[in-house]
Design a protein around this motif. Structure first.
Motif, PDB file in Angstrom:
ATOM      1  N   ARG A  77       0.841  -1.203   0.000  1.00 12.56           N
ATOM      2  CA  ARG A  77       0.000   0.000   0.000  1.00 12.56           C
ATOM      3  C   ARG A  77       0.872   1.247   0.000  1.00 12.56           C
ATOM      4  NH1 ARG A  77      -3.967   0.486   4.939  1.00 12.56           N
ATOM      5  NH2 ARG A  77      -1.957   0.821   6.015  1.00 12.56           N
ATOM      6  N   VAL A  78       0.434   2.273  -0.716  1.00 13.13           N
ATOM      7  CA  VAL A  78       1.152   3.539  -0.776  1.00 13.13           C
ATOM      8  C   VAL A  78       0.152   4.670  -0.541  1.00 13.13           C
ATOM      9  CG1 VAL A  78       0.930   3.578  -3.307  1.00 13.13           C
ATOM     10  CG2 VAL A  78       2.608   5.051  -2.189  1.00 13.13           C
ATOM     11  N   MET A 122       4.590  20.965  -2.082  1.00 15.54           N
ATOM     12  CA  MET A 122       5.300  19.823  -1.507  1.00 15.54           C
ATOM     13  C   MET A 122       4.583  18.550  -1.943  1.00 15.54           C
ATOM     14  SD  MET A 122       5.643  18.660   2.498  1.00 15.54           S
ATOM     15  CE  MET A 122       3.883  18.305   2.571  1.00 15.54           C
ATOM     16  N   LEU A 123       5.343  17.514  -2.318  1.00 17.76           N
ATOM     17  CA  LEU A 123       4.800  16.210  -2.675  1.00 17.76           C
ATOM     18  C   LEU A 123       5.394  15.167  -1.744  1.00 17.76           C
ATOM     19  CD1 LEU A 123       3.147  14.409  -4.657  1.00 17.76           C
ATOM     20  CD2 LEU A 123       5.271  14.163  -5.978  1.00 17.76           C
ATOM     21  N   ARG A 124       4.506  14.295  -1.216  1.00 19.93           N
ATOM     22  CA  ARG A 124       4.968  13.323  -0.229  1.00 19.93           C
ATOM     23  C   ARG A 124       4.214  12.007  -0.401  1.00 19.93           C
ATOM     24  NH1 ARG A 124       3.744  13.740   6.231  1.00 19.93           N
ATOM     25  NH2 ARG A 124       5.058  11.992   6.927  1.00 19.93           N
ATOM     26  N   TYR A 125       4.917  10.898  -0.298  1.00 16.96           N
ATOM     27  CA  TYR A 125       4.267   9.590  -0.276  1.00 16.96           C
ATOM     28  C   TYR A 125       5.089   8.622   0.561  1.00 16.96           C
ATOM     29  CZ  TYR A 125       7.504   8.402  -4.123  1.00 16.96           C
ATOM     30  OH  TYR A 125       8.625   8.201  -4.900  1.00 16.96           O
ATOM     31  N   SER A 126       4.430   7.542   1.009  1.00 15.40           N
ATOM     32  CA  SER A 126       5.088   6.584   1.899  1.00 15.40           C
ATOM     33  C   SER A 126       4.312   5.271   1.897  1.00 15.40           C
ATOM     34  CB  SER A 126       5.151   7.151   3.324  1.00 15.40           C
ATOM     35  OG  SER A 126       5.626   6.190   4.238  1.00 15.40           O
ATOM     36  N   ASN A 127       4.987   4.219   2.305  1.00 13.48           N
ATOM     37  CA  ASN A 127       4.313   2.935   2.483  1.00 13.48           C
ATOM     38  C   ASN A 127       3.688   2.826   3.870  1.00 13.48           C
ATOM     39  OD1 ASN A 127       6.860   2.868   3.686  1.00 13.48           O
ATOM     40  ND2 ASN A 127       6.950   0.629   3.613  1.00 13.48           N
ATOM     41  N   GLY A 128       3.895   3.837   4.726  1.00  8.90           N
ATOM     42  CA  GLY A 128       3.278   3.877   6.046  1.00  8.90           C
ATOM     43  C   GLY A 128       2.085   4.815   6.061  1.00  8.90           C
ATOM     44  N   ASN A 129       1.506   4.972   7.240  1.00 12.32           N
ATOM     45  CA  ASN A 129       0.349   5.845   7.397  1.00 12.32           C
ATOM     46  C   ASN A 129       0.832   7.269   7.686  1.00 12.32           C
ATOM     47  OD1 ASN A 129      -2.183   6.909   7.768  1.00 12.32           O
ATOM     48  ND2 ASN A 129      -2.419   6.106   9.846  1.00 12.32           N
ATOM     49  N   ILE A 130       0.703   8.157   6.737  1.00 17.45           N
ATOM     50  CA  ILE A 130       1.166   9.537   6.907  1.00 17.45           C
ATOM     51  C   ILE A 130       0.015  10.528   7.034  1.00 17.45           C
ATOM     52  CG2 ILE A 130       3.306   9.102   5.669  1.00 17.45           C
ATOM     53  CD1 ILE A 130       2.038  10.455   3.219  1.00 17.45           C
ATOM     54  N   LEU A 131      -1.219  10.065   6.938  1.00 17.38           N
ATOM     55  CA  LEU A 131      -2.370  10.966   7.003  1.00 17.38           C
ATOM     56  C   LEU A 131      -2.768  11.213   8.455  1.00 17.38           C
ATOM     57  CD1 LEU A 131      -4.582   9.563   4.091  1.00 17.38           C
ATOM     58  CD2 LEU A 131      -2.904  11.418   4.035  1.00 17.38           C
ATOM     59  N   SER A 132      -3.076  12.481   8.765  1.00 13.23           N
ATOM     60  CA  SER A 132      -3.514  12.889  10.109  1.00 13.23           C
ATOM     61  C   SER A 132      -2.516  12.489  11.176  1.00 13.23           C
ATOM     62  CB  SER A 132      -4.904  12.293  10.421  1.00 13.23           C
ATOM     63  OG  SER A 132      -5.835  12.671   9.439  1.00 13.23           O
ATOM     64  N   THR A 133      -1.240  12.465  10.810  1.00 16.14           N
ATOM     65  CA  THR A 133      -0.178  12.073  11.736  1.00 16.14           C
ATOM     66  C   THR A 133       0.920  13.129  11.727  1.00 16.14           C
ATOM     67  OG1 THR A 133      -0.619   9.729  11.297  1.00 16.14           O
ATOM     68  CG2 THR A 133       1.494  10.286  12.336  1.00 16.14           C
TER      69      THR A 133
END
Length: 380
Positions: A77-78, A122-133
């Protein structure tokens, strides 16, 4: 191919390239930990391509300047998001996001977690949970090359108070964005703060407070960026003031307000026919007048005994009679209503201050003018 055709095609190519280059967003910084990577034929890469296509599609929320999306299931998941600076237009936001998406595999080819910073977005993505964190790791700072040479403590206090004020406003707004102005030493301090709108108000305030304390306040400008928020200040206007929905801020270090105007009181009942004004009615002691007259007479006597006196005083300039400088105490007493407390205005350098009628006032002024005139003539 003729030479004219070649020149035309060259200029067209140059201008096209120049225009495309001028529209490119300004690159600032990137975070590519490379702690975990993906292969070229992996499911993660396929999900990442879908995610980036969604974020840069024409239907993305460029008007709000923020959008997030999630594609796939763990472990492939990304999750990604983009955040455009709060003062840029939707078109500038769209171009910045599209450019960042195209640069992703060049800047960070195989990283599962990426943050790309540009001036406009800014552009950001991750395989972890980065939303509301809240994520305040990977701090990056930039500073102006010019240092503060005087009043460093005062300037630091101004920067911190101004930026924290903007942080409070931003954290309580839906856009999580604010700009602020402050005035010091004939210069204007401009500040900008922003969080990703998915943060809670408290997380946004905590993030901004943390990075504001890291600002290089010994310089005339600087910025600090982390994945969840960023802040910047300069002594020049670096953002689009017209596009920023900025709440007006109170002026700092401004000049004190002017004193209130002096009002003129109305006449007391029964004082019809004569206007009254606020004046300084000086009751001069008889001793002061006597000493002044003695000093003038002594000075004239000394001048007459020297050889430097060439001509006598003109007629009318001498002191004719002692009665010409005597005060009519009864007139003063009548004008001030026997020096009543109602007519008393205060205490001056030469005595008490009273309100008097205009006619006695003119009389006293004429006495002072005559005295001054006699002293000047005598000295000459």
């Amino acid at each position: 191919m003729s030479s004219s055709t070649f020149v035309f095609l060259f200029l067209l190519s140059f201008l096209t390239s120049f225009r495309a280059c001028a529209q490119n967003p300004t690159y600032v910084y990137r975070i590519c930990p490379n702690t975990t990577t993906f292969s070229r034929n992996s499911t993660y890469l396929a999900n990442l391509r879908t995610l980036l296509s969604s974020l840069s599609s024409p239907n993305a929320s460029y008007a709000t300047g923020f959008q997030n999306a999630t594609v796939g299931q763990p472990p492939d998941r990304v999750t990604g998001l983009y955040l455009c600076r709060g003062d840029v237009t939707p078109e500038v936001c769209r171009r910045c996001v599209a450019f960042a998406v195209n640069e992703t595999f060049t800047q960070c080819p195989n990283a599962r977690e990426v943050t790309l910073y540009y001036e406009e977005c800014m552009l950001r993505y991750s395989n972890g949970n980065i939303l509301s964190t809240l994520n305040a790791n990977g701090e990056f700072s930039m500073e102006n090359t010019q240092s503060i040479t005087s009043n460093l403590v005062r300037f630091t206090e101004l920067v911190l108070s101004t930026m924290n004020q903007a942080a409070t406003v931003a954290s309580n707004s839906s856009r999580k964005f604010d700009t602020v102005n402050a005035f010091t030493d004939f210069q204007t301090l401009h500040g900008l703060v922003q969080c990703t709108p998915d943060l809670t108000n408290q997380d946004c305030l905590d993030c901004l407070s943390r990075i504001i304390n890291q600002l290089p306040t010994d310089r005339i400008g600087g910025r600090v960026m982390v994945p969840s928020c960023f802040s910047r200040f300069e002594l020049y206007l670096f953002y689009n003031e017209a596009a920023a929905d900025r709440t007006p801020q109170p002026q700092l270090n401004s000049a004190p307000p002017p004193p209130p105007p002096i009002s003129i009181p109305s006449p007391r009942p029964g004082e019809s026919g004569n206007s009254t004004v606020i004046v300084i009615a000086v009751v001069v002691p008889t001793t002061v007048i006597f000493l002044l007259l003695v000093a003038v007479l002594i000075f004239r006597a000394k001048r007459k005994t020297t050889a430097y006196e060439t001509e006598p005083l003109a007629d009318g300039d001498d002191i004719a009679t002692a009665g010409s400088l005597q005060f009519d105490f009864k007139a003063i007493e009548a004008a001030t209503d026997k020096f009543s407390q109602e007519n008393k205005l205060g205490q001056g350098g030469f005595g008490q201050v009273y309100k008097v009628l205009i006619n006695p006032l003119l009389t006293y002024f004429s006495i002072y003018i005559n005295m001054l005139r006699l002293c000047i003539k005598t000295i000459k």
